[in-house]
Design a protein around this motif. Structure first.
Motif, PDB file in Angstrom:
ATOM      1  N   ARG A   4     -20.612 -64.549  10.205  1.00 11.58           N
ATOM      2  CA  ARG A   4     -19.413 -63.729  10.392  1.00 11.58           C
ATOM      3  C   ARG A   4     -19.789 -62.270  10.586  1.00 11.58           C
ATOM      4  O   ARG A   4     -19.280 -61.589  11.483  1.00 11.58           O
ATOM      5  CB  ARG A   4     -18.476 -63.886   9.192  1.00 11.58           C
ATOM      6  CG  ARG A   4     -17.163 -63.116   9.320  1.00 11.58           C
ATOM      7  CD  ARG A   4     -16.304 -63.299   8.084  1.00 11.58           C
ATOM      8  NE  ARG A   4     -15.106 -62.486   8.128  1.00 11.58           N
ATOM      9  CZ  ARG A   4     -13.946 -62.868   8.647  1.00 11.58           C
ATOM     10  NH1 ARG A   4     -13.828 -64.066   9.195  1.00 11.58           N
ATOM     11  NH2 ARG A   4     -12.891 -62.069   8.627  1.00 11.58           N
ATOM     12  N   THR A   5     -20.696 -61.761   9.747  1.00 14.24           N
ATOM     13  CA  THR A   5     -21.142 -60.371   9.878  1.00 14.24           C
ATOM     14  C   THR A   5     -21.827 -60.147  11.211  1.00 14.24           C
ATOM     15  O   THR A   5     -21.624 -59.113  11.870  1.00 14.24           O
ATOM     16  CB  THR A   5     -22.086 -60.010   8.726  1.00 14.24           C
ATOM     17  OG1 THR A   5     -21.413 -60.193   7.477  1.00 14.24           O
ATOM     18  CG2 THR A   5     -22.553 -58.564   8.841  1.00 14.24           C
ATOM     19  N   ARG A   8     -19.217 -59.908  13.959  1.00 14.46           N
ATOM     20  CA  ARG A   8     -18.508 -58.628  13.928  1.00 14.46           C
ATOM     21  C   ARG A   8     -19.391 -57.505  14.496  1.00 14.46           C
ATOM     22  O   ARG A   8     -18.923 -56.626  15.218  1.00 14.46           O
ATOM     23  CB  ARG A   8     -18.094 -58.296  12.489  1.00 14.46           C
ATOM     24  CG  ARG A   8     -17.023 -59.224  11.911  1.00 14.46           C
ATOM     25  CD  ARG A   8     -15.716 -59.048  12.644  1.00 14.46           C
ATOM     26  NE  ARG A   8     -14.627 -59.747  11.988  1.00 14.46           N
ATOM     27  CZ  ARG A   8     -14.060 -60.855  12.443  1.00 14.46           C
ATOM     28  NH1 ARG A   8     -14.505 -61.389  13.576  1.00 14.46           N
ATOM     29  NH2 ARG A   8     -13.060 -61.426  11.814  1.00 14.46           N
ATOM     30  N   GLY A  62     -17.708 -52.874  13.416  1.00 15.26           N
ATOM     31  CA  GLY A  62     -18.030 -54.205  12.919  1.00 15.26           C
ATOM     32  C   GLY A  62     -17.475 -54.493  11.544  1.00 15.26           C
ATOM     33  O   GLY A  62     -18.033 -55.328  10.810  1.00 15.26           O
ATOM     34  N   ASP A  64     -15.217 -55.992   8.548  1.00 13.85           N
ATOM     35  CA  ASP A  64     -14.767 -57.362   8.315  1.00 13.85           C
ATOM     36  C   ASP A  64     -13.241 -57.399   8.271  1.00 13.85           C
ATOM     37  O   ASP A  64     -12.615 -57.476   7.211  1.00 13.85           O
ATOM     38  CB  ASP A  64     -15.348 -57.898   7.000  1.00 13.85           C
ATOM     39  CG  ASP A  64     -15.105 -59.392   6.834  1.00 13.85           C
ATOM     40  OD1 ASP A  64     -14.667 -60.023   7.807  1.00 13.85           O
ATOM     41  OD2 ASP A  64     -15.382 -59.915   5.737  1.00 13.85           O
ATOM     42  N   ALA A  93     -14.225 -62.505  17.635  1.00 15.31           N
ATOM     43  CA  ALA A  93     -13.188 -62.140  16.669  1.00 15.31           C
ATOM     44  C   ALA A  93     -12.683 -63.346  15.884  1.00 15.31           C
ATOM     45  O   ALA A  93     -11.811 -63.217  15.024  1.00 15.31           O
ATOM     46  CB  ALA A  93     -12.020 -61.462  17.385  1.00 15.31           C
TER      47      ALA A  93
END
Length: 264
Positions: A4-5, A8, A62, A64, A93
Motif C-alpha cells: 500500500r505504501t 501511494r 504519497g 495514506d 489509488a
C-alpha cells in the motif's frame, strides 16, 4: 515498505511527473517564470480539478489517504491522461485494480501453456511471468530471436533483453519506439508491486545498465497493450512483419502469452 505504501509513493511520483509535463496553454494559462510554457503548479491543478490544494498535495506526497474516484478522475483530466494513464492512477489509488495486478507472482509456468506455444507452429510465441521473465517459447520464436536460449535463465527477462541485448536492438526495426512502449506497458502492469524488493532491485539494476531505460523510467510513462504490427529486421530473412497479440489463460492469469501472426 508495504504494498500500500509503495503504491501511494508511486502515485505521488507519477502525478508530479505528469504535472510537470502539462502544456500550460492547453488550460488557457500563460507562461510563468522565464517564459516557461510547460508545467503546472499544485495550486493550478487544485483550481482546475476542483480538488483542495491540501488534498492534492497529500496525493503527491504519497499520504495514506483514500481519494474517491471522482477526485482521481478530475486530477487525471487536468493532467491530460489517456485511458492507460487513468487506469494506472486508479489502480495505484486502490480503486480499480486489474486482474493481472492481483495475480500470484510466480516464475512457474503451467505445462499446458508450453503445449499451446508449441501448437502455434510457425507463429513465433513466448510466455511471460508477472515480472516479465520469459518462461517459455516455441521454435519459431527461437528462430526469430536465437539469443532467447542463450541468455542465462536469471537474466531472461523481456524488458532486460530489449534494453541490454545488442541483438534485440538490431532485430527491432523501430527499437526506440518499441523499447519505450514495452517500458510503459511493464510499468502499467507492475504498478501495484513496484515496492517488492525483487522488482525494485530489478528496476534499479536496469536503470544502472541502460541510459535509455533510466530516462524512460524517470518520465513515468505508462502504456496499455494494443495489438499492432511489428517489424523485425531478421539477419537472414530480412524485414518480416507480424501482428502482435497478447493472451492470458483464465487458469493462469499471472502468465501472458505473446504471439505473432503473419500480416496478410
Amino acid at each position: 515498505m508495504s504494498q500500500r505504501t509503495g503504491r501511494r509513493a508511486e502515485l505521488g511520483a507519477f502525478l508530479r511527473a505528469r504535472r510537470e509535463q502539462v502544456v500550460r496553454s492547453d488550460h488557457g494559462l500563460p507562461p510563468v517564470g522565464r517564459g516557461r510554457t510547460v508545467g503546472l503548479r499544485r495550486e493550478e491543478v487544485s483550481y482546475l480539478s476542483g480538488v483542495s490544494v491540501t488534498w492534492y498535495t497529500w496525493l503527491e506526497q504519497g499520504r495514506d489517504i483514500n481519494p474517491s474516484a471522482q477526485v482521481v478522475d478530475a486530477v487525471a483530466r487536468v493532467l491530460g491522461l489517456d485511458d492507460a494513464g487513468r487506469r494506472y492512477v486508479r489502480s495505484l489509488a486502490g480503486l480499480a485494480p486489474g486482474t493481472h495486478l492481483d495475480a500470484p507472482v510466480t516464475d512457474e509456468m503451467p505445462a499446458h501453456v508450453q503445449h499451446l506455444l508449441d501448437a502455434l507452429g510457425d507463429n513465433p510465441a513466448f510466455a511471460l511471468t508477472p515480472n516479465w521473465r520469459i518462461a517459455g517459447w516455441n521454435g519459431a520464436y527461437e528462430r526469430l530471436y536465437p539469443n532467447v536460449a542463450r541468455v542465462p535463465a536469471q537474466e531472461r527477462n523481456l524488458l532486460r533483453v530489449v534494453f541490454t541485448d545488442p541483438a534485440v536492438r538490431e532485430l527491432l526495426a523501430d527499437w526506440p519506439e518499441t523499447s519505450q512502449r514495452f517500458l510503459g506497458e511493464f510499468r502499467s502492469e507492475t504498478a501495484a508491486r513496484l515496492a517488492d524488493p525483487e522488482l525494485a532491485a530489478f528496476v534499479a539494476q536496469l536503470r544502472a545498465e541502460s541510459a535509455e531505460f533510466r530516462a524512460g523510467w524517470a518520465r513515468h510513462d505508462v502504456r496499455g497493450f494494443t495489438s499492432r504490427e511489428r517489424v523485425f529486421n531478421h539477419p537472414e530473412a530480412g524485414l518480416v512483419r507480424y501482428e502482435h497479440h497478447q493472451l492470458r489463460p483464465s487458469d493462469a492469469p499471472g502468465v501472458q502469452i505473446v504471439a505473432y501472426t503473419p500480416v496478410s
